[in-house]
Enzyme design. Structure first.
Site, PDB file in Angstrom:
ATOM      1  N   ASP A   1     -36.654 -29.576   5.519  1.00 14.42           N
ATOM      2  CA  ASP A   1     -35.790 -29.083   4.457  1.00 14.42           C
ATOM      3  C   ASP A   1     -35.323 -27.694   4.843  1.00 14.42           C
ATOM      4  O   ASP A   1     -36.078 -26.922   5.426  1.00 14.42           O
ATOM      5  CB  ASP A   1     -36.581 -28.979   3.145  1.00 14.42           C
ATOM      6  CG  ASP A   1     -36.618 -30.320   2.445  1.00 14.42           C
ATOM      7  OD1 ASP A   1     -35.625 -31.061   2.543  1.00 14.42           O
ATOM      8  OD2 ASP A   1     -37.650 -30.625   1.818  1.00 14.42           O
TER       9      ASP A   1
ATOM     10  N   PHE B   1     -28.381 -12.435 -16.018  1.00 15.55           N
ATOM     11  CA  PHE B   1     -27.521 -13.507 -15.542  1.00 15.55           C
ATOM     12  C   PHE B   1     -27.619 -14.694 -16.497  1.00 15.55           C
ATOM     13  O   PHE B   1     -28.710 -15.081 -16.915  1.00 15.55           O
ATOM     14  CB  PHE B   1     -27.959 -13.934 -14.143  1.00 15.55           C
ATOM     15  CG  PHE B   1     -27.165 -15.078 -13.584  1.00 15.55           C
ATOM     16  CD1 PHE B   1     -25.980 -14.833 -12.895  1.00 15.55           C
ATOM     17  CD2 PHE B   1     -27.572 -16.389 -13.768  1.00 15.55           C
ATOM     18  CE1 PHE B   1     -25.246 -15.880 -12.389  1.00 15.55           C
ATOM     19  CE2 PHE B   1     -26.828 -17.437 -13.254  1.00 15.55           C
ATOM     20  CZ  PHE B   1     -25.656 -17.190 -12.560  1.00 15.55           C
ATOM     21  N   LYS B   2     -26.471 -15.238 -16.888  1.00 15.51           N
ATOM     22  CA  LYS B   2     -26.481 -16.429 -17.736  1.00 15.51           C
ATOM     23  C   LYS B   2     -25.597 -17.485 -17.108  1.00 15.51           C
ATOM     24  O   LYS B   2     -24.581 -17.163 -16.484  1.00 15.51           O
ATOM     25  CB  LYS B   2     -25.974 -16.088 -19.132  1.00 15.51           C
ATOM     26  CG  LYS B   2     -27.023 -15.439 -20.012  1.00 15.51           C
ATOM     27  CD  LYS B   2     -26.659 -15.591 -21.487  1.00 15.51           C
ATOM     28  CE  LYS B   2     -27.545 -14.751 -22.370  1.00 15.51           C
ATOM     29  NZ  LYS B   2     -27.115 -13.326 -22.439  1.00 15.51           N
ATOM     30  N   ALA B   3     -25.975 -18.743 -17.303  1.00 13.66           N
ATOM     31  CA  ALA B   3     -25.213 -19.831 -16.706  1.00 13.66           C
ATOM     32  C   ALA B   3     -23.778 -19.857 -17.206  1.00 13.66           C
ATOM     33  O   ALA B   3     -22.852 -20.191 -16.469  1.00 13.66           O
ATOM     34  CB  ALA B   3     -25.883 -21.167 -16.989  1.00 13.66           C
TER      35      ALA B   3
ATOM     36  N   THR C   1     -21.891 -17.185 -18.333  1.00 14.46           N
ATOM     37  CA  THR C   1     -21.061 -16.082 -17.822  1.00 14.46           C
ATOM     38  C   THR C   1     -21.029 -16.050 -16.311  1.00 14.46           C
ATOM     39  O   THR C   1     -20.063 -15.591 -15.708  1.00 14.46           O
ATOM     40  CB  THR C   1     -21.602 -14.737 -18.319  1.00 14.46           C
ATOM     41  OG1 THR C   1     -22.950 -14.606 -17.874  1.00 14.46           O
ATOM     42  CG2 THR C   1     -21.565 -14.649 -19.832  1.00 14.46           C
ATOM     43  N   ARG C   2     -22.113 -16.504 -15.667  1.00 14.61           N
ATOM     44  CA  ARG C   2     -22.294 -16.452 -14.212  1.00 14.61           C
ATOM     45  C   ARG C   2     -22.132 -15.023 -13.665  1.00 14.61           C
ATOM     46  O   ARG C   2     -21.581 -14.795 -12.595  1.00 14.61           O
ATOM     47  CB  ARG C   2     -21.342 -17.430 -13.511  1.00 14.61           C
ATOM     48  CG  ARG C   2     -21.673 -18.880 -13.880  1.00 14.61           C
ATOM     49  CD  ARG C   2     -21.096 -19.849 -12.918  1.00 14.61           C
ATOM     50  NE  ARG C   2     -19.648 -19.877 -13.008  1.00 14.61           N
ATOM     51  CZ  ARG C   2     -18.846 -20.083 -11.991  1.00 14.61           C
ATOM     52  NH1 ARG C   2     -19.344 -20.259 -10.796  1.00 14.61           N
ATOM     53  NH2 ARG C   2     -17.551 -20.103 -12.160  1.00 14.61           N
TER      54      ARG C   2
ATOM     55  N   ASP D   1     -42.419 -32.104  -0.705  1.00 13.89           N
ATOM     56  CA  ASP D   1     -43.356 -31.805  -1.787  1.00 13.89           C
ATOM     57  C   ASP D   1     -42.993 -32.511  -3.088  1.00 13.89           C
ATOM     58  O   ASP D   1     -43.833 -32.760  -3.910  1.00 13.89           O
ATOM     59  CB  ASP D   1     -43.467 -30.296  -2.009  1.00 13.89           C
ATOM     60  CG  ASP D   1     -42.111 -29.631  -2.141  1.00 13.89           C
ATOM     61  OD1 ASP D   1     -41.104 -30.360  -2.239  1.00 13.89           O
ATOM     62  OD2 ASP D   1     -42.054 -28.386  -2.143  1.00 13.89           O
TER      63      ASP D   1
ATOM     64  N   ASP E   1     -39.450 -37.035  -2.694  1.00 10.04           N
ATOM     65  CA  ASP E   1     -39.677 -37.067  -1.250  1.00 10.04           C
ATOM     66  C   ASP E   1     -40.658 -38.168  -0.866  1.00 10.04           C
ATOM     67  O   ASP E   1     -40.784 -38.524   0.308  1.00 10.04           O
ATOM     68  CB  ASP E   1     -40.276 -35.732  -0.758  1.00 10.04           C
ATOM     69  CG  ASP E   1     -39.218 -34.650  -0.641  1.00 10.04           C
ATOM     70  OD1 ASP E   1     -38.050 -35.012  -0.414  1.00 10.04           O
ATOM     71  OD2 ASP E   1     -39.570 -33.463  -0.759  1.00 10.04           O
TER      72      ASP E   1
END
Lengths: 675, 556
Positions: free
Chosen positions: A302, A371-373, A375-376, A513, A517
């Site tokens: 990964d 940070f907010k989803a 407003t980004r 993990d 997977d």
């Protein structure tokens, strides 16, 4: 492991000495046919000590006695090697067993809590574990969050966070909750827990011979039978020539010729190989998996967490319009002052690295905007009313436009350029003015490039899997030096790649993990699950890495190779030794009857008896001398196979021819003082 | 100078012919259509039709089964002919029926490509036996081993094994028969007789009556050498002036003996798609050949130290038992060629070679990898290569691979028992012979030991030359060598074909830098190492008590 034992730890050695004698039991010895032949030889010579003329021989009793003694010591050395290897595992198992003491579990009965011993817990039971308590069995957190001390298993003292749902939900019996409380669904019945399996593994109780070990064993058996034929027919040859060949001398010849060196060390090599993997904090479910690791052609890794740090780091400040690097950096830093995310911290680090500075007092008293989803963006509202923001380019653009700002024409192209290079652009703005872009880069872990280079030399192809877009993936792949990559990969892509490689006859290893997977881990020839991962992943894998360090797969491959190399090298050494032993014993055998045979006594050994004894003593001594090599394994540096072979042939092939000539001669100088 | 040329010229011709012959053999066994089908197709199709042969691919069990059964039927037939030859036609010299144990021994001997002869050709066999029974087997025996070697190579290189009957017939029609046919004319041209007339009775100058045996020798001789058969038409084999009149016939015989067996590494390289690997095996074997030849020549030229000490002129070397027309050089070379190629034809008495010269002949047979007999030798070579690759593979830290196939427990078990069979077949019966039948051995001491050891080594390796001096036409020798020849021939054929079958079923592992390459000089060294270590260690004590002790005690 928390208790790493040194190889020559006092108690282990003492126990191994005891074990060496206990293993003399013929019922145990027969499992190692080569050493069993030696034991039969020992019994015959021992008998000859009491009845020296049983086969009409003329050899003095003291000679029989010495031969018998050397044979006994040879067997003891071999047994000691095996016991020593086993002992190290047992010591580990003992320390693990301590954490397996009976625990009282708080079982949830549906209506309330009932206290039951942990041994009564069955799959599907639900228990509640609170601060300070031991987790009574393997399971999955179904409710709550807690920090857990897993040092009993991993040796790592820092606690780990376990929470319901996601990839960090599995807990192991015998570990301790050190804060908060969790509800756990038990996933294993008594005796089948991870700890039980681990104890069985390190104890070597479940040790099965691996495919290569079986193949090698047949070759060694075949050689033993060949030399048995040689030695049994020899007295008939001698008889025709009226040359008397004494039975103890024949036994000495046989023992010297059969591959006792490798025969005595073979099981120790196997056990020690497994042990090295365990020492490395990787738990292999079988020796077969370790061996298979040495054969790996392709490794699937990964990107995030294995090859790169996973979090994006600021690597460049790019001004737009008429702005300067300094001003972009300054405002980027201000916006990040109270930002505790790795990205935020990396901005300040980059400032430092570039020798830039800014007025820290500006941010004093400001209010941090998270940070907010939606407003980004994140940033800070300063005391003086100014608003500083950094965030996704289009989000910042809209925010600035809403305040009537002008967007510099080079913002979009510069942002796109960063994205094209595999980075993430963050725009920095203060109110209606855009200063520039922070180039966030996914950083490759130091040393990875060298490791992939090593693997290439070992003939292993590396494939990187990432959810990134192809452009980003290509950049990281190039930077890390992997051979191939799969961008925008979904879990089923991994299985597809594994199957494709396997269809070409390749052996594939992968680490993982997550629960998604698990199918790929099961499909891979070597699947290494992270201990931090889910139960499903751990069950599908054939190795579990207790440190949850995915890049360790490389060491596992090396250990697998070392295991095979050690066997091959010591076999070659053992067989090559026969040449010198022949030149010691054959002339000695016939010299009395045929004096001209002295011409074959190239080592100029003192007397026939001293020659035979010296060869036997060398044969015995070489076993303990090689124990450290058997335990540690032959040195392995990644290089091309022909290089490696040339080197090992020189050391163990040519060395195997030369060393006994010197060794036997030196021993003879000493032995000849008496005989 | 002339001696030097007599050695260099045939060796050079052999080296030059090896590759083209090898490529021809590869083409001859190709199942896809080739130009050769036009030439041989009609005859072969006729045979397939007459024999009811379906040309399907066989699995290893079917292939091995067909081989063993077909050969068993042939042994039965030939045994029958020997037993009733007196009643059959073409017996102008009135040769009697063969005694059962001798017939048993002889039938196996020729089917096993050994040609150990416990009888004398001119007095023991009728012309019919020579032509129908002996010559028949002289074609089918090498054709059998060539067929199975090709099947073995096909298996190793990942192709279907093919069909035994098709391979058997192709071996004869495309390789043995055409070459033998041409060679026979050359032999006849240099003076080898080819007649069905009975023996000639001649009056010598002293007036005594001498019976001079003759017969269809030319046609017999060419396949005797080409097929690595080695059985003589006459008792003294190629030392007889009718069976080897001059230097030309002598040289042609040596070239024929080496022709196919030296070609097979190249056939293998072509079929494996790895010409270099074939070349490396060829060069490795050539090196062993040159070393053994060098030792043999040195020893024979040095002469017998006991005679030398008496002041007898020995500038010609040890001439005891050698033909004057061949001298030391051509006799030594012939002895090395015949044992390296497991032919067993002799133009000199191996019994009277110097001890070290004798050691070389016996050593060549013990190793059975200095080219070896047609087909069977090369299979043995590949077996040693696999053993070497197994240990080397481990030493580079991978499950060993050969031609991309993993060598695992199953293959190593089969190889392990194959490795055992050679020492068992040589040492155990030699011990019995020395202990129970010492009176059949004409010499006491080391030389006698060598005689017995040589007889079983020659039988097990399917060489067939004799050290002579043995009273070997007795029940014990006939039966024991018969069994040894049979097992020495067929046991390893079956086990090794099983290895090929097992490898064929495996997936091919792609080659990486981590793979041990089998087309490098290092591989040649590994191959030589395993031959010398495994082969030489096994027989060291035996040869120490035989030829080496003789050498040491002869030294003044």
């Amino acid at each position: 492991m928390s208790q790493r034992k040194s190889m020559m730890d006092g108690t282990i050695v003492r126990n191994a000495v005891k074990e060496a004698f206990l293993k003399l039991d013929p019922r145990v010895m027969i499992r190692n046919p080569i050493m069993f032949v030696v034991e039969v030889g020992f019994i015959i010579t021992l008998y000859l000590c009491f009845d020296p003329h049983a086969f009409g021989g003329e050899v003095p009793v003291w000679f029989n006695l010495i031969v018998a003694l050397i044979l006994l010591i040879t067997i003891l050395f071999a047994n000691f090697a095996e016991a020593l290897a086993e002992g190290r595992g047992k010591a580990q198992a003992d320390s693990l067993k301590k954490s397996k003491t009976d625990i009282t579990a708080n079982k949830w009965t549906g209506t309330g809590i009932k206290q039951v011993p942990s041994t009564e817990l069955r799959k599907g039971d639900i228990v509640i574990v609170s601060q300070g308590e031991m987790i009574p069995g393997d399971g999955e957190v179904i409710e709550g969050l807690a920090s857990v001390d897993e040092s009993a298993i991993t040796g790592e003292s820092a606690p780990v966070i376990k929470e319901a749902g996601g990839d960090f939900s599995s807990v192991t019996g015998g570990t301790r909750v050190i804060s908060d409380s969790i509800r756990v669904r038990i996933t294993s019945d008594p005796g089948e827990s991870f700890l039980d399996k681990m104890i069985a593994l390190v104890e070597g109780a479940k040790r099965q011979k691996t495919p290569n070990e079986i193949a090698l064993n047949t070759v060694l058996m075949s050689l033993t039978i060949i030399f048995l034929i040689v030695v049994v027919t020899l007295p008939f040859f001698g008889n025709y020539l009226n040359v008397e060949i004494e039975v103890p001398v024949l036994i000495a010849l046989l023992v010297c010729l059969i591959p006792t060196t490798i025969g005595g060390l073979l099981s120790a090599i196997g056990i020690a190989g497994m042990d090295r993997v365990t020492q490395f904090n990787v738990l292999a479910m079988s020796g077969k998996a370790v061996e298979a690791a040495g054969d790996i052609n392709t490794i699937i890794l990964d990107k995030t967490g294995t090859i790169t740090y996973g979090n994006r780091m600021a690597s460049e400040f790019i001004p737009v319009g008429k702005e300067t690097v300094g001003s972009v950096a300054e405002w980027a830093a201000v916006s990040s002052m109270k930002d505790e995310t790795p990205e935020g911290r990396s901005v300040l680090e980059l400032m430092k690295k570039q020798g830039l500075s800014y007025e820290e007092s500006i941010a004093e008293g400001g209010e941090f905007i998270e940070f907010k989803a939606e407003t980004r963006m994140s940033g800070i509202d300063l005391k003086d009313g100014r608003k500083v923001r950094k965030g996704a380019v289009d989000a910042v653009k809209r925010w600035v436009e809403a305040q009537g700002g002008v967007i510099p024409s080079d913002l979009s192209p510069k942002g796109d350029a960063v994205a094209k290079q595999g980075g993430t652009p963050l725009a920095v703005a203060v109110d209606n003015r855009i200063y520039g872009v922070i180039y966030l880069k996914d950083t490759v872990k130091p040393g990875m490039k060298e490791r992939f280079e090593q693997m290439r030399r070992m003939g292993i192809k590396t494939i990187m899997c990432t959810g990134d877009n192809p452009l980003t993936a290509a950049t990281i792949a190039f930077e890390a030096g992997v051979d191939d990559f799969i961008a925008e990969s979904k879990p089923e892509d991994k299985i597809a790649v594994i199957r494709k490689e396997q269809a070409e006859g390749k052996l594939v290893a992968m680490t993982g993990d997550g629960t998604n997977d698990a199918p790929a881990l099961a499909q891979a020839d070597v699947g290494i699950a992270m201990n931090s991962g889910t139960v499903a992943a751990k069950e599908a894998a054939n190795m579990v890495d207790l440190d949850s360090d995915p890049s360790k797969i490389i060491e596992v491959v090396s250990i697998g190779k070392q295991l095979l190399m050690t066997r091959g090298a010591l076999t070659t050494f053992s067989i090559a030794n026969d040449i010198a032993k022949y030149f010691a014993i054959i002339p000695a055998m016939f010299m009395l009857a045929i004096p001209q045979m002295d011409a074959l006594n190239v080592m100029r050994l003192g007397s026939p008896m001293s020659a035979i004894l010296s060869a036997l003593i060398f044969n015995a001594l070489i076993i303990p001398l090689l124990i450290p090599l058997a335990m540690k394994g032959v040195a392995y540096k990644p290089m091309s196979s022909s290089h490696l072979l040339r080197q090992n042939l020189l050391i163990y092939g040519l060395g195997g021819v030369v060393v006994p000539f010197i060794g036997i001669k030196l021993i003879d100088l000493l032995v000849h003082l008496w005989v | 100078m002339i001696n030097f040329l007599a050695i260099i010229v045939p060796v050079l011709i052999v080296i030059l012919l090896a590759r083209p012959t090898g490529l021809y053999v590869a083409k001859a066994f190709k199942y896809e259509r080739t130009g050769l089908d036009k030439v041989f197709g009609p005859v072969e199709r006729l045979i397939y039709k007459a024999g009811g042969i379906r040309q399907d691919n066989q699995n290893w069990k079917q292939y091995a089964g067909s081989l063993v059964l077909t050969n068993a039927v042939m042994i039965g037939l030939v045994y029958l002919i020997f037993r009733i030859q007196a009643y059959l036609p073409l017996n102008p010299s009135h040769v009697a029926n063969m005694e059962p144990t001798l017939a048993f021994n002889t039938a196996i001997s020729f089917m096993a490509n050994t040609n150990l002869q416990h009888y004398s050709g001119e007095s023991g066999l009728s012309y019919l036996s020579q032509m129908i029974a002996i010559v028949f087997m002289m074609f089918t025996a090498p054709a059998t081993s060539l067929a199975i070697a090709i099947a073995f190579i096909r298996g190793l290189t990942g192709r279907p094994l093919g069909n035994f009957f098709v391979d058997l017939i192709r071996s004869i029609t495309r390789i043995l028969l055409p070459i033998a046919f041409v060679a026979a004319f050359v032999f006849i041209a240099v003076g080898v007789p080819q007649t069905l007339e009975p023996s000639v009775v001649a009056k010598t100058v002293e007036g005594a009556e001498q019976i001079i045996a003759r017969g269809p020798v030319g046609s017999f001789l060419s396949i005797k050498e080409l097929g690595n058969n080695g059985g003589g038409f006459f008792g003294v084999n190629s030392a007889h002036p009718f069976e080897n009149p001059d230097n030309i016939s002598n040289m042609l015989q040596m070239i024929l003996m080496m022709l196919v067996t030296t070609a097979l590494p190249f056939t293998y390289g072509k079929m494996a798609g790895n010409a270099k690997q074939g070349r490396i095996l060829f060069v490795s074997m050539l090196m062993m050949f040159i070393v053994t030849l060098g030792i043999s020549l040195t020893s024979e030229y040095a002469g017998n130290p006991v005679l030398n000490a008496l002041g007898i002129d020995h500038h010609q070397g040890s001439m005891e038992g050698k033909e004057v027309r061949f001298g030391v050089a051509q006799s030594s070379l012939y002895s090395v060629v015949t044992t390296a190629s497991e032919t067993g034809a002799v133009n000199t008495m191996h019994d009277t070679l110097t001890p070290i010269g004798g050691l070389i002949t016996i050593g060549n047979m013990m190793l059975n990898t200095v080219f070896g007999g047609i087909g069977a030798g090369f299979m043995n070579v590949l077996m040693y290569a696999i053993i070497g690759v197994f240990l080397s593979g481990l030493m580079v830290g991978r499950t060993p691979e050969f031609l991309g196939k993993k060598i695992e427990g199953k293959e190593m078990k089969l190889i392990a028992v194959t490795m055992l069979i050679q020492p068992l077949l040589i040492l155990a019966p030699t011990a019995i012979a020395l202990a129970v039948y010492p009176e059949t051995i004409s010499n006491p001491g080391f030389h006698g030991l060598t005689q017995a050891l040589y007889e079983f080594t020659s039988s097990a390796a399917n060489n067939g030359s004799g050290f002579e001096g043995l009273g070997d036409n007795t029940t014990f020798w006939n039966i024991s060598t018969g069994i040894v020849m049979y097992l020495g021939r067929f046991f390893s054929m079956v086990t090794l074909l099983a290895v090929a079958g097992s490898l064929l079923a495996k997936k091919t592992v792609p080659e990486t830098t981590g793979t041990f390459r089998t087309d490098t000089g290092l591989f040649g060294a590994v191959f030589l190492g395993s031959v010398i270590i495994v082969g030489a260690l096994t027989f060291f004590p035996a040869v120490v008590l035989g030829p080496i002790a003789e050498y040491l005690t002869l030294k003044p």
